[in-house]
Design an enzyme around this catalytic site. Structure first.
Site, PDB file in Angstrom:
ATOM      1  N   HIS A  15       0.926  -1.208  -0.102  1.00  0.00           N
ATOM      2  CA  HIS A  15      -0.135   0.012  -0.007  1.00  0.00           C
ATOM      3  C   HIS A  15       1.018   1.221  -0.124  1.00  0.00           C
ATOM      4  CE1 HIS A  15       1.076   0.655   4.160  1.00  0.00           C
ATOM      5  NE2 HIS A  15       0.881  -0.352   4.381  1.00  0.00           N
ATOM      6  N   GLU A  98      -1.460  -7.882   7.005  1.00  0.00           N
ATOM      7  CA  GLU A  98      -0.177  -7.738   7.782  1.00  0.00           C
ATOM      8  C   GLU A  98      -0.099  -8.674   8.689  1.00  0.00           C
ATOM      9  OE1 GLU A  98       2.668  -7.398   7.315  1.00  0.00           O
ATOM     10  OE2 GLU A  98       3.166  -5.417   7.315  1.00  0.00           O
TER      11      GLU A  98
END
Length: 231
Positions: A15, A98
């Site tokens: 990201h 994550e």
């Protein structure tokens, strides 16, 4: 002479920039948005790397897995805004989220080490949270899914060129990307320490010698020019 077959690829996109990625805080389950610069970074990245004849050919992408975190979702939204995928399965995939840092969420490494001087995410992880073995197992499950997609494409191809149309994109995070690279190449999880995954960076993985038996890293941190300028 017949055209050389291009093996299928995996495009791992971390990201764009967030406030916590800027200051180094461990960002696992927290939903931290992109900064204004992070959005700009992704918008500028798209036209450079996606399109016919460019690094990522939208016509060759068949599967997209996106982390549930909004920083990854927004990155995908911005990247695909001007680059719609014509024939693609796009899913939100919790397994590409994550690393779960547990009680270390939002902390800096230097602050964690005040109480645990020798702490390393690669060997210690965090419980509650995810241990290195749990993280390695999760990434291995994602890799198995990707390899199954590539194997099926090869089995179903009626010509050498058709296998090109089975590329996979994954929108995820820093530690996930580093672990994925290590495990894709057959290294232990802790080898991820040796790979950088900059905010807005792209890692390209695939195969060598026209065989799915030789998974390889093809490129790392392409199109993350801002971060490279500060090294």
């Amino acid at each position: 002479m017949a055209p050389k077959k291009r093996m299928p690829r995996v495009y791992l996109i971390r990201h764009g920039e967030t406030e916590w990625s800027l200051n180094g805080r461990h960002t696992g389950v927290s939903d931290i948005p992109l900064t204004e610069n992070g959005e700009k970074m992704v918008k500028e990245m798209g036209p450079r790397m996606m399109g016919p004849g460019k690094l990522i050919d939208p016509a060759a992408v068949r599967h997209v897995f996106i982390s549930p975190r909004k920083r990854a979702q927004r990155t995908a939204e911005l990247l695909f805004g001007a680059n719609p995928l014509p024939k693609c399965y796009m899913t939100t995939e919790p397994e590409v989220a994550e690393w779960d840092y547990g009680a270390y969420e939002g902390m800096l490494t230097k602050d964690i080490r005040k109480n645990k001087p020798d702490w390393e995410i690669w060997t210690d992880g965090r419980h509650p949270g995810e241990t290195p073995q749990q993280m390695s197992d999760r990434v291995d499950r994602v890799i198995a899914k990707v390899r199954a997609i590539h194997m099926k494409a090869e089995e179903d191809a009626s010509s050498p060129e058709e296998i090109e149309h089975s590329d996979v994109m994954i929108f995820s995070h820093g530690h996930f990307t580093r672990v994925f690279i290590a495990r894709w190449c057959g290294f232990p999880l802790k080898a991820g320490y040796n790979f950088a995954a900059d905010a807005g960076g792209l890692a390209v993985l695939g195969y060598q010698h026209n065989t799915l038996k030789e998974p390889s890293l093809l490129g790392l941190n392409w199109y993350s020019e801002d971060s490279l300028a500060h090294r």
